[in-house]
Enzyme design. Sequence first.
Site, short mmCIF file in Angstrom:
data_model
loop_
_atom_site.label_atom_id
_atom_site.label_comp_id
_atom_site.label_asym_id
_atom_site.label_seq_id
_atom_site.Cartn_x
_atom_site.Cartn_y
_atom_site.Cartn_z
CB SER A 1 -0.90 0.02 1.24
OG SER A 1 -1.59 1.26 1.34
CE1 TYR B 1 -3.56 -1.97 4.90
CE2 TYR B 1 -3.05 0.28 4.31
CZ TYR B 1 -3.48 -0.97 3.95
OH TYR B 1 -3.84 -1.23 2.66
CE LYS C 1 -1.48 -4.12 2.88
NZ LYS C 1 -1.65 -5.50 2.35
#
Length: 306
Positions: free
Chosen positions: A154, A167, A171
Site C-alpha cells: 500500500s 497498517y 505494508k
Amino acid sequence: MSSTGLVTGKVVVVTGAGGGIGRDIALAMAREGAKVVVNDIGASVSGEGQDAGPAQKVVDEILAMGGQAAANTDSVSDAAGGARIIQTAIDSFGRIDVVVNNAGILRDRFFHKMSMDEWDAVLKVHLYGAFYVSRAAAPHFKEQESGNYIHMTSTSGLVGNFGQANYSAAKLGVTALSKSIALDMQKFKVRSNCISPFAWSRMIGSIPTETPEEQARVERIKQMTPAKIAPMAVALASDASAHVNGQVFAVRNNEIFLMSQPRPIRSVHRSEGWTPQSVLDQAMPALKSSFFDLERSGDVFSWDPI
C-alpha cells in the site's frame, strides 16, 4: 468462460478473496484457466466476526462460469492456518503454483492513541499472514522449481498516511518480505512481486457529494473498482512475466506505476571523519536540499483518476 488462458492449469491461492480486490482477482484467475483456492474467514473490515459464506459464494461464482475452485476459511494470522490454506490447494488440486497474499484488516488510529491490540492485530494479518502462507508454499515451490508470489502492499507504507502506523508498517514490511523471497528463491525459479492497489470502494460513502463538482469527483473515483487490480495480478501470475521479479507496482484505475525502491540519492564525505557538530554544520546543510517532504499518499497521487 472466454479467456486467453494465461494461467491455464495453474493452482492459485488467493487470501481474503471473499470480497473486494481478492474476489476480483480470484474470478479473473479462474477466467484465465486457473484452479483457485478462495480463502476468506468472512470477517468484517476490522477483522471481527467469522462467516464461511463469502468464500463459498465466490467458489460458487467460479463453478457457475465453468471454472474450478475450493473454499478455505482458515485465518492467515497463525502459522497453522497458513499451512492449512496451502494444504487445501494440495488436497483439492494436487499442487500449488501461485500465492496471492491479499488478506487484510484495518484498525485505524492515530499513533499516540493506538492500543497494543490494534497494532498486533494488523501486523498479524498483513505481515505475519503474508509470511505464514508464503512460507507454507515455499517447500512445494522449491521442489517443483517454479512458483510465484504476489503480495498486496500500500502507498500508506510506501509513501505515508495519517492514522495508520500499524497498517503502514505492515505494508512496508510486506514489500521487504517480497524482495527477500525474490532474492532467496530466484535460484529455484520462484518469483515474488508486489501490487499497491488503489480501490476506494470503502471510502465512497464518506466523500462529500453536496456540489456538482463533488458528485462528479465521486463518479470518477467509483471507476477505481477492485476489478481494475485483477489484470495486473493475472499478468504477474502468467509465465509470460517470468522476467519480472522483486518489483513493486501500483495500479490506479487505468494507470499502472512502477514504484521506486530506496537507493542512495546524495552523499557527503569528510576525510577526517565526523563529529556530532560537523554533522550539524556540514552534513545536514549539504543534504537538506534533497530531504523528502512529509507527504501522504494523497499528496503524491494528487490527481483524480481518469
